[in-house]
Design a protein around this motif. Structure first.
Motif, PDB file in Angstrom:
ATOM      1  N   ALA A  39     -21.814 179.121 -19.123  1.00 11.22           N
ATOM      2  CA  ALA A  39     -21.617 178.567 -17.782  1.00 11.22           C
ATOM      3  C   ALA A  39     -20.360 179.134 -17.134  1.00 11.22           C
ATOM      4  O   ALA A  39     -20.354 179.451 -15.928  1.00 11.22           O
ATOM      5  N   LEU A  40     -19.287 179.276 -17.910  1.00  9.82           N
ATOM      6  CA  LEU A  40     -18.059 179.883 -17.367  1.00  9.82           C
ATOM      7  C   LEU A  40     -18.328 181.321 -16.931  1.00  9.82           C
ATOM      8  O   LEU A  40     -17.905 181.754 -15.852  1.00  9.82           O
ATOM      9  N   TRP A  41     -19.034 182.061 -17.772  1.00 10.85           N
ATOM     10  CA  TRP A  41     -19.311 183.464 -17.470  1.00 10.85           C
ATOM     11  C   TRP A  41     -20.203 183.612 -16.248  1.00 10.85           C
ATOM     12  O   TRP A  41     -19.931 184.427 -15.352  1.00 10.85           O
ATOM     13  N   LYS A  42     -21.257 182.851 -16.200  1.00 12.69           N
ATOM     14  CA  LYS A  42     -22.240 182.998 -15.128  1.00 12.69           C
ATOM     15  C   LYS A  42     -21.740 182.459 -13.794  1.00 12.69           C
ATOM     16  O   LYS A  42     -22.355 182.722 -12.753  1.00 12.69           O
ATOM     17  N   ASN A  43     -20.631 181.708 -13.810  1.00 15.69           N
ATOM     18  CA  ASN A  43     -20.022 181.293 -12.554  1.00 15.69           C
ATOM     19  C   ASN A  43     -19.616 182.494 -11.712  1.00 15.69           C
ATOM     20  O   ASN A  43     -19.624 182.441 -10.478  1.00 15.69           O
ATOM     21  N   GLY A  44     -19.277 183.613 -12.383  1.00 15.36           N
ATOM     22  CA  GLY A  44     -18.959 184.850 -11.678  1.00 15.36           C
ATOM     23  C   GLY A  44     -17.496 185.022 -11.325  1.00 15.36           C
ATOM     24  O   GLY A  44     -17.077 186.114 -10.911  1.00 15.36           O
ATOM     25  N   ASN A  45     -16.688 183.982 -11.463  1.00 17.34           N
ATOM     26  CA  ASN A  45     -15.268 184.081 -11.141  1.00 17.34           C
ATOM     27  C   ASN A  45     -14.546 184.949 -12.166  1.00 17.34           C
ATOM     28  O   ASN A  45     -14.735 184.799 -13.368  1.00 17.34           O
ATOM     29  N   PHE A  46     -13.709 185.847 -11.667  1.00 15.66           N
ATOM     30  CA  PHE A  46     -12.994 186.797 -12.522  1.00 15.66           C
ATOM     31  C   PHE A  46     -12.191 186.079 -13.594  1.00 15.66           C
ATOM     32  O   PHE A  46     -12.208 186.457 -14.771  1.00 15.66           O
ATOM     33  N   TYR A  47     -11.473 185.039 -13.222  1.00 16.32           N
ATOM     34  CA  TYR A  47     -10.605 184.326 -14.169  1.00 16.32           C
ATOM     35  C   TYR A  47     -11.423 183.508 -15.167  1.00 16.32           C
ATOM     36  O   TYR A  47     -11.017 183.328 -16.322  1.00 16.32           O
ATOM     37  N   LEU A  48     -12.563 182.995 -14.728  1.00 21.83           N
ATOM     38  CA  LEU A  48     -13.417 182.245 -15.657  1.00 21.83           C
ATOM     39  C   LEU A  48     -14.053 183.165 -16.691  1.00 21.83           C
ATOM     40  O   LEU A  48     -14.295 182.769 -17.833  1.00 21.83           O
ATOM     41  N   LYS A  49     -14.333 184.402 -16.298  1.00 28.87           N
ATOM     42  CA  LYS A  49     -14.846 185.362 -17.280  1.00 28.87           C
ATOM     43  C   LYS A  49     -13.799 185.642 -18.347  1.00 28.87           C
ATOM     44  O   LYS A  49     -14.113 185.713 -19.547  1.00 28.87           O
ATOM     45  N   HIS A  50     -12.543 185.793 -17.910  1.00 24.79           N
ATOM     46  CA  HIS A  50     -11.475 185.979 -18.891  1.00 24.79           C
ATOM     47  C   HIS A  50     -11.326 184.748 -19.778  1.00 24.79           C
ATOM     48  O   HIS A  50     -11.055 184.868 -20.980  1.00 24.79           O
ATOM     49  N   LEU A  51     -11.472 183.568 -19.196  1.00 21.30           N
ATOM     50  CA  LEU A  51     -11.394 182.350 -19.997  1.00 21.30           C
ATOM     51  C   LEU A  51     -12.528 182.299 -21.025  1.00 21.30           C
ATOM     52  O   LEU A  51     -12.311 181.939 -22.184  1.00 21.30           O
ATOM     53  N   ALA A  52     -13.734 182.681 -20.600  1.00 21.20           N
ATOM     54  CA  ALA A  52     -14.866 182.709 -21.528  1.00 21.20           C
ATOM     55  C   ALA A  52     -14.593 183.671 -22.683  1.00 21.20           C
ATOM     56  O   ALA A  52     -14.885 183.360 -23.848  1.00 21.20           O
ATOM     57  N   PHE A  53     -14.032 184.856 -22.370  1.00 19.07           N
ATOM     58  CA  PHE A  53     -13.682 185.804 -23.415  1.00 19.07           C
ATOM     59  C   PHE A  53     -12.648 185.213 -24.363  1.00 19.07           C
ATOM     60  O   PHE A  53     -12.723 185.398 -25.587  1.00 19.07           O
TER      61      PHE A  53
END
Length: 509
Positions: A240-254
């Motif tokens: 869900a964090l990744w698919k939100n598309g937000n740059f910072y949320l993708k880093h958080l998912a990683f």
């Protein structure tokens, strides 16, 4: 009753038994031999060995039916004797008036008795004996033919060989129960898995066919897989964090991805990734000598990143479908929105940035992330322990009984090797479209779609897909004949969907 008549009655009973035996034997040889012949010629699928119980069953059934059908009353026997030996209804009258005792009837009985005494009881024979002999000969010929024709099944592999739980498998299951019970998996989940393993062991002790073993393994592994997925929310939340598309949320998912954690130092790996995540909010210039941006511009960028993170984390958690009382969801929600005095979340921090210097704002951001870092780690570590225990259980069962293991639940960006900018290399694009390269099925798994695996029936190495089709055919038959409840059907269907190439969680689940 007249003693001579009783002799004929006993003779009639022997004839009745003989007829029943001839009919039963003829029927058994006829049906059993025909079945054996068709099976040896491979015209029908079932095995020749079934001809024996079929023949015996038909023989007994036909004999019993014939015995009751051929029964005759005293009156019928008297009529037969009168007709066959021309006694002018003497015997019939004697039987019909046996309860009366007049002088005339006494004389009539004596006359009938005298007439019967002159007839040899052996003259009462089986009528149309040739029919019984012909039927018996026909059945014997068909059975003999079935025994001498070439067996067209020679060289065929028995597709359902016998199964007996080996000492190694029994010990392996018992060890697996102990390992699960002694694991750090949450109590409610390991109790369910340990109970299922005990039930499986009990069922397998009584199992005598390979097909039944496979069906029982499929049911148990599907259930354990379902419990394992329920025990960890990480994949759904990270997706869900990744698919939100937000740059910072993708880093958080990683940063929250646990697939590369080291068993002896999970905190160290996690802490390094959280530090890297914190630094992406205020990346420093990479070109030597390049002047620093204006401080107000940097503060505005930092405030925007924090504000966007607060909003989008809340949105992503809402779309994950995970319960609001889940520990990982609670920890991330607090990171986004907490207004506690000693633990301010992003939504509170972004308002304070304007009153701070850039360096102070960076320090407050680090303080915020550090404040929730341990809570997030505990939730992630619990999820990982739960998932690792369940996945180890499934993988161990697959190696003990040589049945395929499914692809385990992973966030899509991990499964397909996606990067922050959503780019995929050629191999990953193939996987996303449903292809497979090498057929990996999850960490620790031993099977893959293009691998050669041992088929325990034929003893030969075959492609994973070939073995899986056989495995599914066995379970599909039980799914169709009502052997499972609707809930069990859903679990098993999800399990096989994973075996056949991966199954994404349904939206909202």
């Amino acid at each position: 009753m007249n003693s001579n008549f009783l002799k004929f009655k006993k003779r009639a009973s022997k004839i009745r038994i003989l007829k029943s035996a001839l009919i039963g034997l003829s029927s058994g040889l006829l049906f059993g031999g025909a079945y054996l012949l068709l099976s040896r010629l491979a015209i029908i699928a079932p095995r020749p060995i079934l001809a024996l119980p079929i023949g015996i069953g038909v023989s007994l059934f036909a004999a019993l039916v014939s015995f009751f059908a051929l029964g005759v009353s005293d009156k019928s026997l008297a009529q037969k004797l009168d007709k066959e030996f021309y006694l002018n209804e003497r015997i019939q009258t004697m039987i019909e008036r046996s309860g009366e005792d007049s002088g005339i009837l006494q004389m009539q009985r004596e006359d009938a008795e005298a007439s019967l005494s002159k007839i040899d009881v052996r003259r009462l024979k089986i009528r149309r004996l040739w029919i019984y002999i012909t039927a018996l000969a026909l059945g014997a010929c068909i059975t003999a033919l079935a025994l001498i024709v070439p067996n067209m099944r020679e060289g065929e592999v028995n597709d359902d060989p016998p199964f007996a739980l080996s000492d190694m498998q029994r010990a392996g299951l018992n060890e697996l129960v102990v390992k699960v019970e002694n694991s750090q998996m949450q109590e409610r989940y390991k109790t369910l898995i340990a109970a299922e393993l005990r039930t499986l062991l009990s069922d397998l002790e009584k199992t005598t066919k390979m097909s039944v073993m496979r069906a029982e393994l499929a049911e148990s592994m599907a259930y354990i897989l379902e419990v394992t997925c329920d025990s960890s929310s990480s994949a759904e939340i990270l997706d869900a964090l990744w698919k939100n598309g937000n740059f910072y949320l993708k880093h958080l998912a990683f940063a929250l991805n646990t697939s590369d954690w080291e068993d002896d130092n999970p905190w160290g790996v996690y802490n390094e990734k959280i530090d890297a995540y914190e630094k992406i909010f205020h990346g420093e210039p990479t070109v030597a000598g390049e002047p620093l941006p204006d401080e107000e511009d940097m503060k505005a960028k930092l405030k925007g990143a924090i504000d966007n993170s607060a909003l989008n984390i809340s949105m992503a958690l809402g779309s994950s479908g995970i319960s609001e009382d889940d520990a990982l969801r609670i920890a991330l929600k607090r990171l986004a929105t907490s207004d506690e005095s000693d633990a301010k979340g992003y939504s509170v921090l972004k308002d304070a940035v304007s009153t701070l210097s850039y360096e102070q704002a960076k320090a407050e951001l680090k303080k915020t992330i550090d404040a929730f870092s341990n809570e997030i780690f505990v939730a992630l570590n619990t999820n990982k322990i739960n998932a690792d225990t369940g996945e180890y259980t499934i993988t161990r069962l697959s190696t003990l009984f040589l049945v395929p293991a499914p692809e385990f639940e992973r966030p899509d960006f991990v499964k397909y090797g996606q990067t922050i900018d959503d780019s995929l290399d050629d191999d990953d694009q193939n996987k996303e479209q449903g292809g497979s390269e090498g057929g990996g099925v999850g960490e620790g798994s031993i099977f893959g779609s293009n691998d050669l695996v041992l088929d325990p029936i034929s003893g030969e190495y075959v492609e994973y897909g070939t073995l899986l089709d056989k495995y599914y055919a066995v379970v599909f038959e039980k799914l169709q004949n009502g052997s499972y409840s609707d809930e069990q059907k859903k679990m098993i269907e999800n399990y096989f969907a994973l075996l056949y190439g991966g199954l994404k969680k349904e939206e909202g689940k």
